[in-house]
Design a protein around this motif. Sequence first.
Motif, PDB file in Angstrom:
ATOM      1  N   ILE A   6      55.710  69.962  53.448  1.00 14.65           N
ATOM      2  CA  ILE A   6      55.029  70.081  52.164  1.00 14.65           C
ATOM      3  C   ILE A   6      55.834  69.664  51.062  1.00 14.65           C
ATOM      4  O   ILE A   6      55.262  68.942  50.219  1.00 14.65           O
ATOM      5  N   CYS A   7      57.110  69.913  51.160  1.00 19.00           N
ATOM      6  CA  CYS A   7      57.939  69.405  50.059  1.00 19.00           C
ATOM      7  C   CYS A   7      57.934  67.945  50.093  1.00 19.00           C
ATOM      8  O   CYS A   7      57.576  67.335  48.846  1.00 19.00           O
ATOM      9  N   ARG A   8      58.130  67.154  51.137  1.00 21.93           N
ATOM     10  CA  ARG A   8      58.111  65.913  51.021  1.00 21.93           C
ATOM     11  C   ARG A   8      56.764  65.274  50.626  1.00 21.93           C
ATOM     12  O   ARG A   8      56.672  64.177  49.874  1.00 21.93           O
ATOM     13  N   ILE A   9      55.602  65.797  51.066  1.00 25.83           N
ATOM     14  CA  ILE A   9      54.316  65.110  50.864  1.00 25.83           C
ATOM     15  C   ILE A   9      54.050  65.558  49.234  1.00 25.83           C
ATOM     16  O   ILE A   9      53.367  64.693  48.614  1.00 25.83           O
ATOM     17  N   MET A  10      54.370  66.777  48.809  1.00 30.27           N
ATOM     18  CA  MET A  10      54.137  66.838  47.377  1.00 30.27           C
ATOM     19  C   MET A  10      55.028  66.047  46.459  1.00 30.27           C
ATOM     20  O   MET A  10      54.580  65.553  45.404  1.00 30.27           O
ATOM     21  N   GLU A  12      56.165  62.924  47.174  1.00 30.09           N
ATOM     22  CA  GLU A  12      55.703  61.766  47.350  1.00 30.09           C
ATOM     23  C   GLU A  12      54.249  61.573  46.628  1.00 30.09           C
ATOM     24  O   GLU A  12      53.770  60.304  46.119  1.00 30.09           O
ATOM     25  N   ALA A  13      53.471  62.558  46.588  1.00 34.24           N
ATOM     26  CA  ALA A  13      52.154  62.674  45.741  1.00 34.24           C
ATOM     27  C   ALA A  13      52.416  62.846  44.371  1.00 34.24           C
ATOM     28  O   ALA A  13      51.512  62.842  43.548  1.00 34.24           O
ATOM     29  N   ASN A  14      53.756  63.049  43.883  1.00 36.73           N
ATOM     30  CA  ASN A  14      54.068  63.332  42.429  1.00 36.73           C
ATOM     31  C   ASN A  14      53.577  64.607  41.887  1.00 36.73           C
ATOM     32  O   ASN A  14      52.980  64.613  40.843  1.00 36.73           O
ATOM     33  N   VAL A  15      53.304  65.601  42.785  1.00 41.11           N
ATOM     34  CA  VAL A  15      52.841  66.751  42.261  1.00 41.11           C
ATOM     35  C   VAL A  15      53.881  67.794  41.666  1.00 41.11           C
ATOM     36  O   VAL A  15      54.933  68.074  42.214  1.00 41.11           O
ATOM     37  N   PRO A  16      53.621  67.933  40.217  1.00 39.31           N
ATOM     38  CA  PRO A  16      54.624  68.539  39.617  1.00 39.31           C
ATOM     39  C   PRO A  16      54.968  70.240  39.836  1.00 39.31           C
ATOM     40  O   PRO A  16      53.944  70.749  39.927  1.00 39.31           O
ATOM     41  N   ALA A  40      48.645  72.301  45.898  1.00 40.11           N
ATOM     42  CA  ALA A  40      47.775  71.426  46.375  1.00 40.11           C
ATOM     43  C   ALA A  40      47.100  71.901  47.506  1.00 40.11           C
ATOM     44  O   ALA A  40      47.177  73.056  47.963  1.00 40.11           O
ATOM     45  N   HIS A  41      45.968  71.044  48.296  1.00 48.84           N
ATOM     46  CA  HIS A  41      45.280  71.339  49.151  1.00 48.84           C
ATOM     47  C   HIS A  41      44.821  70.215  49.931  1.00 48.84           C
ATOM     48  O   HIS A  41      45.052  68.894  49.354  1.00 48.84           O
ATOM     49  N   ASN A  42      44.418  70.076  51.172  1.00 50.62           N
ATOM     50  CA  ASN A  42      44.066  68.977  52.147  1.00 50.62           C
ATOM     51  C   ASN A  42      42.754  69.317  52.633  1.00 50.62           C
ATOM     52  O   ASN A  42      42.421  68.632  53.634  1.00 50.62           O
ATOM     53  N   GLY A  43      42.139  70.036  52.042  1.00 46.77           N
ATOM     54  CA  GLY A  43      40.665  70.436  52.530  1.00 46.77           C
ATOM     55  C   GLY A  43      40.821  71.898  53.040  1.00 46.77           C
ATOM     56  O   GLY A  43      40.110  72.870  52.636  1.00 46.77           O
ATOM     57  N   ARG A  44      41.479  71.811  54.318  1.00 51.53           N
ATOM     58  CA  ARG A  44      41.512  73.221  55.143  1.00 51.53           C
ATOM     59  C   ARG A  44      42.427  73.942  54.849  1.00 51.53           C
ATOM     60  O   ARG A  44      42.480  75.148  55.263  1.00 51.53           O
ATOM     61  N   LEU A  47      48.201  74.403  50.044  1.00 52.23           N
ATOM     62  CA  LEU A  47      49.422  74.383  50.235  1.00 52.23           C
ATOM     63  C   LEU A  47      50.297  74.707  49.038  1.00 52.23           C
ATOM     64  O   LEU A  47      50.092  74.319  47.697  1.00 52.23           O
ATOM     65  N   VAL A  48      51.413  75.556  49.331  1.00 51.28           N
ATOM     66  CA  VAL A  48      52.017  76.208  48.126  1.00 51.28           C
ATOM     67  C   VAL A  48      53.607  75.796  48.261  1.00 51.28           C
ATOM     68  O   VAL A  48      54.213  76.161  49.316  1.00 51.28           O
ATOM     69  N   ASN A  49      54.191  75.627  47.310  1.00 57.74           N
ATOM     70  CA  ASN A  49      55.576  75.332  47.122  1.00 57.74           C
ATOM     71  C   ASN A  49      56.301  76.006  46.027  1.00 57.74           C
ATOM     72  O   ASN A  49      56.047  75.651  45.092  1.00 57.74           O
ATOM     73  N   TYR A  50      57.117  77.098  46.255  1.00 57.26           N
ATOM     74  CA  TYR A  50      57.916  77.734  45.392  1.00 57.26           C
ATOM     75  C   TYR A  50      59.201  77.210  45.315  1.00 57.26           C
ATOM     76  O   TYR A  50      59.871  76.888  46.383  1.00 57.26           O
TER      77      TYR A  50
END
Length: 204
Positions: A6-10, A12-16, A40-44, A47-50
């Motif tokens: 999740i950390c890497r994906i967020m 790369e997607a520039n999720v702040p 964020a979410h991927n549909g199903r 995704l949560v990053n603290y």
Amino acid sequence: MSAAEICRIMDEANVPFVAVDSHCWAESYPYRPAVEVRLAHNGRQLLVNYRVTEECVRAVAPHDDGRVWEDSCCELFISPVADGTYYNIECNAAGTMLIGFGPKREGRERATQDVLDKVARWSSLGRQPFDCREGVQTWQLCLAIPTEAFYRHSLPCFCGIKARANVYKCGDCLPHPHFMSFYPIDLPKPDFHRPDFFGDIVFG
């Protein structure tokens, strides 16, 4: 999806990250850790990053559905459907968690272990319980919460959901107890079970 991704994906997607910095009970509980979250979410999966920086980290709850709020604990309270109910998803720094459901604090229905096992979890501090680790440190926690974890609703996916929610950080039994929230809670003492202070969240 694995929670460890999740950390890497967020990134790369520039999720702040956004700050969880409402310090509503500062007079009684002056300690203020630095807390951030991104969703964020991927549909199903939701995704949560603290990301937390605090003086002491504690994760002694020995198993799921224990007293994780007494540890270094991050919490997402969310109402995915406008029916007067909400879920409290509480997870300590070792990824030990509980999920509850109901309309208010009293009489909440706890998720069974088979539901909890559906939530993928990753912690930068590992998954084993530990007592207080002193000294300022930064740690991260990631959760991949599937639609099935919202066990009293039939959610086909997270796409387009208009929810109400709040995010919290607490540590009831830490050397410096604290109670932080994203949306402020206008009450004289800490109480996270107040959906009247949730805010809007829309999943695209």
